[in-house]
Write a protein that holds these residues in place. Structure first.
Motif, mmCIF file in Angstrom:
data_model
loop_
_atom_site.group_PDB
_atom_site.id
_atom_site.type_symbol
_atom_site.label_atom_id
_atom_site.label_comp_id
_atom_site.label_asym_id
_atom_site.label_seq_id
_atom_site.Cartn_x
_atom_site.Cartn_y
_atom_site.Cartn_z
ATOM 1 N N PHE B 34 66.988 36.567 97.359
ATOM 2 C CA PHE B 34 67.188 35.189 96.912
ATOM 3 C C PHE B 34 68.672 34.851 96.914
ATOM 4 O O PHE B 34 69.529 35.720 96.776
ATOM 5 C CB PHE B 34 66.536 34.919 95.545
ATOM 6 C CG PHE B 34 67.172 35.594 94.372
ATOM 7 C CD1 PHE B 34 66.599 36.711 93.809
ATOM 8 C CD2 PHE B 34 68.343 35.083 93.797
ATOM 9 C CE1 PHE B 34 67.167 37.320 92.718
ATOM 10 C CE2 PHE B 34 68.908 35.705 92.716
ATOM 11 C CZ PHE B 34 68.331 36.826 92.161
ATOM 12 N N PHE B 35 68.950 33.549 97.080
ATOM 13 C CA PHE B 35 70.325 33.061 97.189
ATOM 14 C C PHE B 35 70.520 31.882 96.271
ATOM 15 O O PHE B 35 69.688 30.984 96.228
ATOM 16 C CB PHE B 35 70.623 32.573 98.611
ATOM 17 C CG PHE B 35 70.289 33.566 99.670
ATOM 18 C CD1 PHE B 35 69.031 33.544 100.260
ATOM 19 C CD2 PHE B 35 71.200 34.530 100.058
ATOM 20 C CE1 PHE B 35 68.701 34.460 101.241
ATOM 21 C CE2 PHE B 35 70.872 35.443 101.041
ATOM 22 C CZ PHE B 35 69.624 35.414 101.636
ATOM 23 N N GLU B 41 80.264 29.366 93.207
ATOM 24 C CA GLU B 41 79.866 30.763 93.372
ATOM 25 C C GLU B 41 78.628 30.896 94.245
ATOM 26 O O GLU B 41 77.732 30.060 94.183
ATOM 27 C CB GLU B 41 79.563 31.380 91.999
ATOM 28 C CG GLU B 41 79.343 32.888 92.058
ATOM 29 C CD GLU B 41 79.566 33.537 90.712
ATOM 30 O OE1 GLU B 41 79.977 32.826 89.765
ATOM 31 O OE2 GLU B 41 79.325 34.733 90.600
ATOM 32 N N LEU B 42 78.608 31.960 94.993
ATOM 33 C CA LEU B 42 77.412 32.314 95.761
ATOM 34 C C LEU B 42 76.854 33.604 95.172
ATOM 35 O O LEU B 42 77.587 34.575 95.007
ATOM 36 C CB LEU B 42 77.756 32.576 97.226
ATOM 37 C CG LEU B 42 78.262 31.406 98.059
ATOM 38 C CD1 LEU B 42 78.642 31.888 99.447
ATOM 39 C CD2 LEU B 42 77.199 30.335 98.173
ATOM 40 N N ILE B 43 75.584 33.575 94.848
ATOM 41 C CA ILE B 43 74.958 34.773 94.292
ATOM 42 C C ILE B 43 73.792 35.138 95.197
ATOM 43 O O ILE B 43 73.042 34.262 95.636
ATOM 44 C CB ILE B 43 74.415 34.517 92.878
ATOM 45 C CG1 ILE B 43 75.516 33.972 91.970
ATOM 46 C CG2 ILE B 43 73.826 35.791 92.279
ATOM 47 C CD1 ILE B 43 75.021 33.594 90.600
ATOM 48 N N SER B 44 73.669 36.412 95.447
ATOM 49 C CA SER B 44 72.482 36.827 96.186
ATOM 50 C C SER B 44 72.060 38.189 95.675
ATOM 51 O O SER B 44 72.876 38.977 95.214
ATOM 52 C CB SER B 44 72.741 36.867 97.687
ATOM 53 O OG SER B 44 73.566 37.961 97.995
ATOM 54 N N PHE B 70 65.806 43.939 91.060
ATOM 55 C CA PHE B 70 66.712 43.218 91.946
ATOM 56 C C PHE B 70 68.110 43.801 91.852
ATOM 57 O O PHE B 70 68.643 43.993 90.755
ATOM 58 C CB PHE B 70 66.735 41.726 91.566
ATOM 59 C CG PHE B 70 65.627 40.955 92.205
ATOM 60 C CD1 PHE B 70 64.427 40.772 91.525
ATOM 61 C CD2 PHE B 70 65.757 40.436 93.488
ATOM 62 C CE1 PHE B 70 63.390 40.072 92.121
ATOM 63 C CE2 PHE B 70 64.721 39.735 94.085
ATOM 64 C CZ PHE B 70 63.539 39.557 93.400
ATOM 65 N N VAL B 71 68.703 44.030 93.012
ATOM 66 C CA VAL B 71 70.067 44.569 93.051
ATOM 67 C C VAL B 71 70.871 43.720 94.017
ATOM 68 O O VAL B 71 70.333 42.954 94.809
ATOM 69 C CB VAL B 71 70.095 46.040 93.522
ATOM 70 C CG1 VAL B 71 69.466 46.934 92.484
ATOM 71 C CG2 VAL B 71 69.387 46.164 94.844
ATOM 72 N N GLY B 72 72.188 43.900 93.932
ATOM 73 C CA GLY B 72 73.020 43.225 94.916
ATOM 74 C C GLY B 72 73.779 42.036 94.379
ATOM 75 O O GLY B 72 74.306 41.234 95.131
ATOM 76 N N PHE B 73 73.860 41.891 93.074
ATOM 77 C CA PHE B 73 74.612 40.781 92.499
ATOM 78 C C PHE B 73 76.091 40.982 92.722
ATOM 79 O O PHE B 73 76.538 42.025 93.208
ATOM 80 C CB PHE B 73 74.310 40.694 91.003
ATOM 81 C CG PHE B 73 72.880 40.341 90.705
ATOM 82 C CD1 PHE B 73 71.908 41.331 90.624
ATOM 83 C CD2 PHE B 73 72.500 39.029 90.517
ATOM 84 C CE1 PHE B 73 70.587 41.004 90.360
ATOM 85 C CE2 PHE B 73 71.183 38.710 90.247
ATOM 86 C CZ PHE B 73 70.225 39.703 90.173
ATOM 87 N N GLU B 171 68.459 25.193 92.366
ATOM 88 C CA GLU B 171 67.456 25.491 93.387
ATOM 89 C C GLU B 171 67.828 26.812 94.023
ATOM 90 O O GLU B 171 68.932 26.941 94.567
ATOM 91 C CB GLU B 171 67.457 24.414 94.459
ATOM 92 C CG GLU B 171 67.122 23.037 93.916
ATOM 93 C CD GLU B 171 67.264 21.984 94.978
ATOM 94 O OE1 GLU B 171 67.277 20.811 94.604
ATOM 95 O OE2 GLU B 171 67.390 22.329 96.180
ATOM 96 N N ILE B 172 66.914 27.747 93.945
ATOM 97 C CA ILE B 172 67.175 29.087 94.482
ATOM 98 C C ILE B 172 66.388 29.252 95.771
ATOM 99 O O ILE B 172 65.179 29.008 95.799
ATOM 100 C CB ILE B 172 66.725 30.168 93.472
ATOM 101 C CG1 ILE B 172 67.308 29.882 92.092
ATOM 102 C CG2 ILE B 172 67.087 31.542 93.975
ATOM 103 C CD1 ILE B 172 68.758 30.160 91.966
ATOM 104 N N LYS B 173 67.081 29.665 96.797
ATOM 105 C CA LYS B 173 66.375 29.882 98.067
ATOM 106 C C LYS B 173 65.866 31.316 98.078
ATOM 107 O O LYS B 173 66.602 32.249 97.786
ATOM 108 C CB LYS B 173 67.316 29.675 99.235
ATOM 109 C CG LYS B 173 67.835 28.266 99.367
ATOM 110 C CD LYS B 173 68.413 28.089 100.749
ATOM 111 C CE LYS B 173 69.145 26.795 101.009
ATOM 112 N NZ LYS B 173 69.592 26.004 99.934
ATOM 113 N N VAL B 174 64.623 31.460 98.436
ATOM 114 C CA VAL B 174 63.982 32.781 98.426
ATOM 115 C C VAL B 174 63.492 33.104 99.821
ATOM 116 O O VAL B 174 62.939 32.250 100.519
ATOM 117 C CB VAL B 174 62.805 32.797 97.427
ATOM 118 C CG1 VAL B 174 62.127 34.159 97.428
ATOM 119 C CG2 VAL B 174 63.264 32.424 96.046
#
Lengths: 952, 185
Positions: B34-35, B41-44, B70-73, B171-174
């Protein structure tokens, strides 16, 4: 000259574009006081005129100004709302359902119904049977019986969106896999499934709405758009559109009048779909990305309501549009407008003339730049456009050509106020009256006549020249009211002479042929019959001043433009619909220029405002904009009255009413009048929606309340409540009759009693008198006197003292007899005195032969009473009837107690009776009878004669 | 002739052995990314602990993932906030999507199908009915699922505090990919 010409040509060719497209005006309504968003998902108009809004947190009822949460719905997510025989049925996201009654939710708990998934549709049939379309299948409930239909029973899918019953009792269910057309006959279920393979545009049938044609349903899908389902042939066909459906998931469909359909989609589009032919349509799309419209509905006044993710929004799409016009357009620059016979709208901004082809999808383009400010634009029937300026004369544009100044010299440099082009005449009004020109087919002018104050108009300034459909020329003059010129003569009316009204600014003719005139301040007159009627007088609000323009569309509505608001007259509802900046529609200000409006060939009226043009559309169906009123609460003695009750007891006489006015057009102007028929026939006018009546006397009443938005109640809607207050027992007829009857009886009895008493008293008196008389008579009886005197003689010879005593006693006796004889009762002591005196006399005569034994306590002698002479008479009787001799002495025994006195003597009857004196026991008895009920008793007791007298 | 008959019977039997069209398929490998694209900030983040099954006969499916996986923050603190403050994974440990497939898919025929998956998306304890487009790749014994959709935080009661307004997008893109294989009996 040529350079100027080239310049003008160059400028004309420059297409200065002003973007324009008509769209409705929209207004957002917050559903709560904190102005926080509340997602609304369902809308319903109930039978009383309220708007019901189903949200994710309860069901609200809207009356145009306030929202009211219905009891019991607070934490429910409303997923279904429908109206069945005047009752609102509701379904929620947790599977529960029920109906609304008395403003609260009555949940139906049916044993055997254990559904927890959202109820999306409810259908009710007579006989108390309910069909529920849920996300887990179809439920049928009747009289405690629950039947569940799922894919196992033949449904194409368990997720049901909508339910409808066709005329022949087939059930249509829109599901995730098409439409299920089910017939239940006998015990069998027949199901026809229509999916995308059979012509539906999408399997997911989110919305279905019945079309105007019987048996046809509009269906909206998740993608793919609209289809039509024909329930008679059980077939579906998609709606063919010029381009593929690109507007997203359809959330709701509104079937409006005249075959038009409004569609709202999840992507934020509001679509106006106009069917063309059998199965194709034209689509007009409006984009509202931040208002995700979930549901759409139209109310009785023509407003379109949308339930959005934030609350509620109102659109004027059915009666009012706006054409936003961008810079360099500004409201203050607009000076004139007109529309020609090809629906080309001309607008002058200062000294530039722009045009646009209606209905407004194109842009405004500049046509001409004039040397002075343009003051009038007028299009005639031959396609020519006349332009009047302030100082640069009269210009003409032939069809397809460009503006050319006319060669009319008579006008000079005066400002032109108004132009009217007739069949072969052109009328131009300036600062020196009206000039009448002959107009040839090629557009040549020749001055015929000048009309002005002197010639009969009454004023030199004519603000507007208006030609009606009958060819008469009307003139709005400064100072002489309205003047009509027809057949060579002028006609005036003196209605306009009243203060402030004789300056008329603007004129128009409405669809029924009546002329309207607007005057300087705010009075609006309508010419009907033969006289001008002041329409404005009925309006109560005073913020509308400075009328600048009136115009009328082709369906009877008349628009009156004021400095800060616009009023639209609805002839059938009989009042104005008011638009001002406080309505939140974005209508901030209007033009101050007189007569600045245009009318296209269909009759739609264009009025400039801050952001562009307002289009007041023709309304083929005139909506009823009258407000409604309902009695919301009835309290008696401060306690709510249970529904339906209208008979009250005598103490329940403090009535208070709260009523609710519903208006979706002008709720801020609601006012009421009410009266309580049976109490007073006077109307009470108020703005407060409540009425209180304390201490009502008993009787029958009808409470009537009417509602209006302008103070005119001639055609108002009303609500009424009939009730009776019983009179208290002591006011009832039968009670009063009874009381009177009792009174009469009492009076009669009283009189009779008194009569009797009087009679008795008279009789007593008579008896007493008689007795007294007789007694007197008897005592003066010579026999007694003879005997007494004999005794006296003997005494004188024997004993002088005794003789004196005897005489004294005799005189005592006579004295007492005289004293007491007319009394009813005397004290026993006094009677005893008489008796003693009598006894002394008798004992003096008889000596030892008469013996008295009397043992009476002193107390009794003082307290008790007895008729006078009673004892004496009895003793006398005893002496009379019995032997008194030395050989047989008479012993009289007298005893007494609290109640009676007893005289007894042994019976020694005389051989020779003395003559009866006539007074006997009977007299005593009758005297006693008049005094008391106690009896005189006498009789033989053994050897004694006993008489008992009551002591009183 | 008997040999032919025997072969016919064998082939028919084999046909049915290998046939797994109307069966249960299980997620073998699956990933969710998810993004969040916000102005500042950009979080994924991503997780490969996607579990799920699909019933090709009934056209239904159910997918689930552990939020804590979930990992990768951008940093560990962010991951901690994600779990404790926003998703509250102690209360709602997983997110799921279960529902049905609308379009008819011929699972016998190899190919790529674009279908709509309609069902209940449960995130942070709040269920929302969603229709999500999915690209379904059908090959014998191996299905691939690929989908992109948007999750609106307000729909699932996930509140964004004002301080991080421009750091977290509403709005989170998945993006979901998965490979499904027949369930082991």
């Amino acid at each position: 000259m040529t350079r100027q010409f080239l310049l003008i040509l160059f400028l004309c060719c420059m297409a200065v574009r002003l973007q324009a497209q008509p769209r409705p005006l929209i207004r957002d309504v917050w559903m709560n006081d904190n102005r926080t968003p509340l997602k609304a998902t369902k809308l319903l108009s109930d039978n009383r005129g309220y708007l019901l809004v189903g949200t994710v947190q309860g069901l609200y009822r809207y009356n145009g100004s306030t929202f009211r949460l219905l009891k019991g719905t607070q934490h429910l997510q409303i997923t279904a709302l429908s109206l069945h025989s005047d009752t609102v049925w509701m379904g929620a996201g947790n599977g529960c359902f029920g109906y609304i009654s008395n403003d609260s939710f009555r949940m139906q708990a049916v044993p055997g119904y254990k559904n927890r998934s959202a109820v999306n549709a409810i259908c009710r049939l007579p006989g108390d049977s309910t069909w529920l379309g849920t996300e887990a299948g179809l439920f049928f409930l009747r009289q405690g019986q629950v039947r569940h239909y799922t894919t196992e029973q033949g449904l194409s899918d368990d997720f049901i969106y909508t339910l409808f019953f066709t005329k022949d009792r087939r059930l249509l269910a829109g599901t995730d896999q098409g439409i299920n057309d089910m017939a239940f006959s006998g015990g069998k279920t027949g199901n026809t499934i229509t999916t995308a393979e059979q012509g539906l545009c999408d399997n997911i049938t989110r919305v279905m709405r019945p079309a105007h044609t019987q048996g046809i349903y509009w269906c909206g899908g998740q993608e793919g758009g609209l289809s039509l389902y024909d329930a008679r042939t059980r077939q579906a066909r998609p709606l063919r559109l010029p381009e593929a459906w690109s507007w997203g998931q359809i959330n709701d469909i509104l079937v409006a009048r005249e075959q038009k359909v409004w569609v709202v989609t999840d992507a934020g589009y509001l679509l106006e779909v106009n069917p063309v032919g059998h199965d194709s349509a034209r689509v007009n799309a409006f984009y509202y990305p931040d208002r995700k419209i979930q549901a759409i509905l139209q109310d009785k006044s023509g407003n379109i309501w949308c339930a959005t993710g934030k609350g509620l929004s109102m659109l004027t799409a059915e009666y009012l549009d706006q054409i936003p016009v961008a810079a360099p357009y500004t409201l203050s620059a607009v000076t004139a407008m007109c529309c020609d016979r090809n629906n080309r709208l001309y607008m002058a901004l200062d000294n530039e003339v722009y045009f646009m082809d209606l209905p407004g999808a194109a842009a405004f383009r500049r046509l001409h730049r004039a040397g002075a400010a343009v003051s009038v634009l007028c299009a005639d029937a031959a396609g020519r456009v006349w332009m009047g300026t302030s100082g640069d004369g009269l210009w003409l544009r032939q069809p397809g050509g460009r503006f050319v100044k006319t060669a009319v010299t008579e006008l000079g440099a005066e400002s032109i106020l108004s132009i009217y082009a007739g069949k072969d005449r052109l009328w131009v009004s300036g600062l020196n009256g009206v000039k009448e020109f002959q107009l040839t087919a090629s557009g040549q002018l020749r001055l015929l006549k000048t009309h002005n104050k002197a010639s009969g108009i009454g004023s030199d300034y004519i603000y507007q020249l208006f030609g009606d459909r009958q060819g008469r020329l009307w003139m709005a003059t400064d100072g002489a009211g309205v003047c009509m010129f027809s057949g060579g003569s002028y006609r005036h009316w003196n209605t306009f002479d009243s203060a402030g009204s004789n300056v008329v600014y603007t004129l128009t003719e409405d669809a029924s042929g009546a002329l309207w005139a607007g005057t300087m301040f705010r009075d609006l007159f309508r010419f009907s019959g033969n006289r001008w009627e002041n329409i404005r007088r009925k309006e109560v609000q005073d913020i509308d001043v400075n009328l600048s323009t009136v115009n009328a569309n082709a369906t009877g509505q008349v628009m009156a433009v004021y400095q800060r608001c616009i009023d639209v007259w609805y002839p059938r509802s009989h009042f104005f619909r008011h638009f001002n900046s406080r309505h939140g529609l974005g209508l901030d200000s209007t033009s101050r220029v007189l007569n600045c409006s245009a009318r296209d060939t269909s009759g739609n009226v264009y009025i400039p405002f801050e952001k562009g043009l307002l289009v007041f559309r023709n309304q083929p169906y005139e909506y009823d904009i009258r407000p409604e009123v309902h009695i919301a609460e009835i309290n008696n003695n401060l306690k709510p009255v249970e529904g339906g009750r209208n008979r009250f007891g005598p103490g329940e006489n403090y009535l208070s009413f709260a009523f609710d006015g519903i208006s979706f057009t002008n709720p801020e102007r609601l006012n009421y009048r009410f009266r309580l028929e049976g109490y007073s026939d006077n109307w009470v006018y108020t703005n407060e929606p409540s009425a209180v009546f304390p201490k009502l006397p008993s009787g029958t009443y009808t409470f009537r309340v009417q509602v209006s938005v302008n103070g005119d109640f001639d055609h108002a809607n009303e609500a009424a409540y009939y009730f009776t207050i019983a009179s208290p027992v002591w006011k009832r007829a039968w009670f009063i009759a009874m009381v009177f009857g009792a009174a009469f009886v009492a009076a009669y009895l009283l009189i009779r009693f008194r009569d009797r008493r009087m009679q008795r008293l008279a009789q007593l008196e008579q008896e007493r008198v008689l007795f007294g008389y007789e007694h007197l008579k008897s005592q003066v009886n010579p026999h007694f006197l003879f005997n007494s005197l004999n005794t006296l003689t003997n005494l004188i010879e024997e004993n002088r003292e005794n003789a004196v005593l005897y005489t004294e006693r005799l005189s005592d006796l006579y004295r007492n007899m005289l004293r007491y004889h007319d009394k009813e009762l005397i004290a026993l002591a006094e009677e005893w005195e008489i008796l003693m005196a009598y006894l002394y006399i008798q004992q003096s005569r008889f000596g030892e032969a008469l013996k008295i034994k009397g043992d009476i306590p002193e107390r009794l002698k003082e307290q008790k009473r007895i008729p006078p002479m009673a004892l004496q008479l009895l003793v006398e009787n005893a002496i009379k009837h019995n032997v008194v001799s030395l050989s047989s002495p008479l012993m009289i025994d007298i005893t007494a107690d609290e109640e009676e006195i007893r005289i007894s003597n042994p019976i020694r009857p005389k051989i020779r009776r003395e003559l009866e004196s006539g007074i006997g026991l009977t007299n005593i008895r009758s005297r006693y009878a008049l005094l008391t009920r106690r009896k005189v008793r006498f009789g033989k007791e053994g050897e004694n004669w006993v008489v008992t007298l009551p002591l009183l | 002739m008997t040999v032919r008959l025997f072969l016919l019977v064998l082939l028919t039997a084999m046909h049915f052995w290998g046939n797994a069209q109307s069966g249960i398929y299980e997620v073998k490998t699956g990933e969710i990314h998810f993004f969040s694209e916000a102005p500042k900030e950009l979080i994924s983040a991503s997780s490969n602990k996607l579990k799920g099954i699909m019933d090709t006969g009934k056209k239904t499916f159910a997918f689930k993932i552990d939020i804590a996986s979930f990992v990768g923050f951008n940093n560990n603190l962010q991951r901690g906030h994600f779990n404790e403050n926003y998703m509250e994974s102690n209360l709602y440990p997983s997110a799921s999507f279960r529902g049905k497939i609308i379009e008819d898919v011929d699972f016998d025929r190899d190919g790529t199908y674009e279908v709509r998956a309609k069902g209940k998306l449960n995130i942070h304890g709040v269920e929302q009915e969603r229709i999500i487009r999915v690209v379904l790749g059908v090959r014998k014994n191996r299905y691939t699922v690929k989908s992109d959709f948007t999750v609106f935080l307000t729909d699932h009661n996930i509140k964004i505090p004002r301080v991080v307004n421009d750091k977290l997008s509403p709005e989170i893109k998945v993006h979901v990919t998965a490979v499904l294989q027949p369930q082991n009996p």
